[in-house]
Design an enzyme around this catalytic site. Structure first.
Site, PDB file in Angstrom:
ATOM      1  N   ASP A 115       0.927  -1.145   0.072  1.00  0.00           N
ATOM      2  CA  ASP A 115      -0.003   0.166  -0.073  1.00  0.00           C
ATOM      3  C   ASP A 115       0.921   1.259  -0.274  1.00  0.00           C
ATOM      4  OD1 ASP A 115      -2.407  -1.288  -0.005  1.00  0.00           O
ATOM      5  OD2 ASP A 115      -2.371  -1.418   2.078  1.00  0.00           O
ATOM      6  N   ASP A 131      -6.805  -1.190  -5.211  1.00  0.00           N
ATOM      7  CA  ASP A 131      -7.925  -0.988  -4.164  1.00  0.00           C
ATOM      8  C   ASP A 131      -8.762   0.239  -4.639  1.00  0.00           C
ATOM      9  OD1 ASP A 131      -6.672  -2.580  -1.912  1.00  0.00           O
ATOM     10  OD2 ASP A 131      -5.560  -0.901  -1.115  1.00  0.00           O
TER      11      ASP A 131
END
Length: 153
Positions: A115, A131
């Site tokens: 991330d 995402d």
């Protein structure tokens, strides 16, 4: 070339973009380091997410393999089944598949998802391109289904 083929090629390009960005982040940002990207809006922060959205279910790798596989089979089935007039549905499902596969590649190859996007103007979870694809795809799919329900189709 059919719209479905174009969307599948676009999906592959999105997966490649997701993986290239994640690779760049791993190579250029130390774990936990925060770099200003868009002052007051977004920073790049390298985190390793071993769970699902918002880091829930940490370490449940086999659960994620199974659920991702099942979700991709279902999304693929409905993508193939969608009529040519249901382009919004096709786009939503293509984005969902691109996001699911992008994060699946991370889990399968590293045991965690990379991330990097951290919104600085609100307190929100750090996320990645895959995402974003998933989120936008789900929103498009929900709007398409709501529209279909209103039209009685």
């Amino acid at each position: 070339m059919s719209r479905k083929v174009i969307l599948l090629v676009l999906g592959l390009a999105l997966i490649l973009g997701d993986q290239l960005l994640k690779s760049w982040v791993v190579d250029h940002i130390a774990l936990g380091e925060q770099l200003t990207f868009w002052p007051g809006i977004m920073d790049l922060t390298y985190l390793q997410n071993r769970g699902a959205a918002f880091s829930i279910l940490q370490g449940q790798v086999w659960f994620f393999f199974l659920t991702t596989f099942l979700a991709m089979v279902v999304a693929g089935y409905y993508f193939i089944k969608a009529k040519s007039s249901q382009w919004e549905r096709q786009v939503g499902l293509a984005l969902i598949m691109a996001g699911g596969i992008g994060n699946f590649i991370d889990r399968a190859s590293q045991g965690f998802v990379v991330d990097m996007f951290q919104l600085t103007f609100i307190d929100f979870a750090v996320f990645n391109l895959a995402d974003s694809y998933l989120t936008v795809g789900v929103v498009i799919l929900i709007l398409d289904l709501l529209r279909e329900d209103e039209d009685g189709v």
